[in-house]
Each structure stands twice: as structure tokens, then as C-alpha cells.
Design a protein around this motif. Structure first.
Motif, PDB file in Angstrom:
ATOM      1  N   PRO A 260       0.801  -1.235   0.000  1.00 49.86           N
ATOM      2  CA  PRO A 260       0.000   0.000   0.000  1.00 49.86           C
ATOM      3  C   PRO A 260       0.828   1.277   0.000  1.00 49.86           C
ATOM      4  O   PRO A 260       0.321   2.333  -0.361  1.00 49.86           O
TER       5      PRO A 260
ATOM      6  N   ALA B 109      -6.534   1.074   2.015  1.00 49.82           N
ATOM      7  CA  ALA B 109      -5.253   0.500   2.419  1.00 49.82           C
ATOM      8  C   ALA B 109      -5.368  -0.155   3.793  1.00 49.82           C
ATOM      9  O   ALA B 109      -4.778  -1.218   4.032  1.00 49.82           O
TER      10      ALA B 109
ATOM     11  N   TYR C 224      -7.052  -3.467   3.383  1.00 50.25           N
ATOM     12  CA  TYR C 224      -6.092  -4.399   2.790  1.00 50.25           C
ATOM     13  C   TYR C 224      -5.166  -4.973   3.869  1.00 50.25           C
ATOM     14  O   TYR C 224      -4.932  -6.190   3.924  1.00 50.25           O
TER      15      TYR C 224
END
Length: 87
Positions: free
Chosen positions: A40, A73, A76
Motif C-alpha cells: 500500500p 489501504a 487491505y
């Protein structure tokens, strides 16, 4: 609080949560998991730089791009934590 208010609040808290989780995973993980956790940064470093530039320029909308990208992000990284724990 309605559903939209909760969503906005979670988006706001995911920004500092992302930075904390990114730092924790970078320090604790190694090998392939660390590389996956650093993915990220390819998007969040430019977004953070742009946000700081917009803040310095006096824009009143400076946090918007960060509020829309960093939650993705964060999700994730949370998914990576869950995957690593399941393995």
C-alpha cells in the motif's frame, strides 16, 4: 447515529489506524509477508505527500483524498493480518 455517520466516523479513524498498522506490520513481519504489507505504500506515500502539500497551500479540502484512499489501504492490511493468522 445513522449508518452514514458511522461510516464517516470509521473512515476518519481508519487514517491513523492505517499509519499505526503499517508501522506495526513493517516492524514485526519479515519475508514475503512484509513485502505484501508494504504494497500500500506505493499509493499512500504519494497521497500523503499531496495531502500535506494541499494543507500547506491552504486548501480547505486537503484531507479528502486521504479520507477516500487510506481506508482501502487499512482494509487491505486488516485482510493480510486475518490471512496470516489463518495460515
Amino acid at each position: 447515529m445513522d449508518g452514514w455517520g458511522l461510516l464517516i466516523m470509521l473512515m476518519g479513524w481508519s487514517v491513523p489506524g492505517y499509519f499505526a498498522l503499517q508501522l506495526i506490520l513493517w516492524r514485526r513481519w519479515d519475508g514475503g509477508w512484509r513485502r505484501l504489507a508494504l504494497v500500500p505504500l506505493w499509493g499512500t506515500v504519494p497521497v500523503t505527500a499531496y495531502t500535506l502539500f494541499a494543507l500547506a497551500a491552504g486548501s480547505n479540502l486537503w484531507p479528502l483524498i486521504m479520507l477516500f484512499t487510506l481506508p482501502l489501504a487499512f482494509v487491505y492490511l486488516l485482510a493480510l493480518v486475518i490471512l496470516k493468522r489463518l495460515r
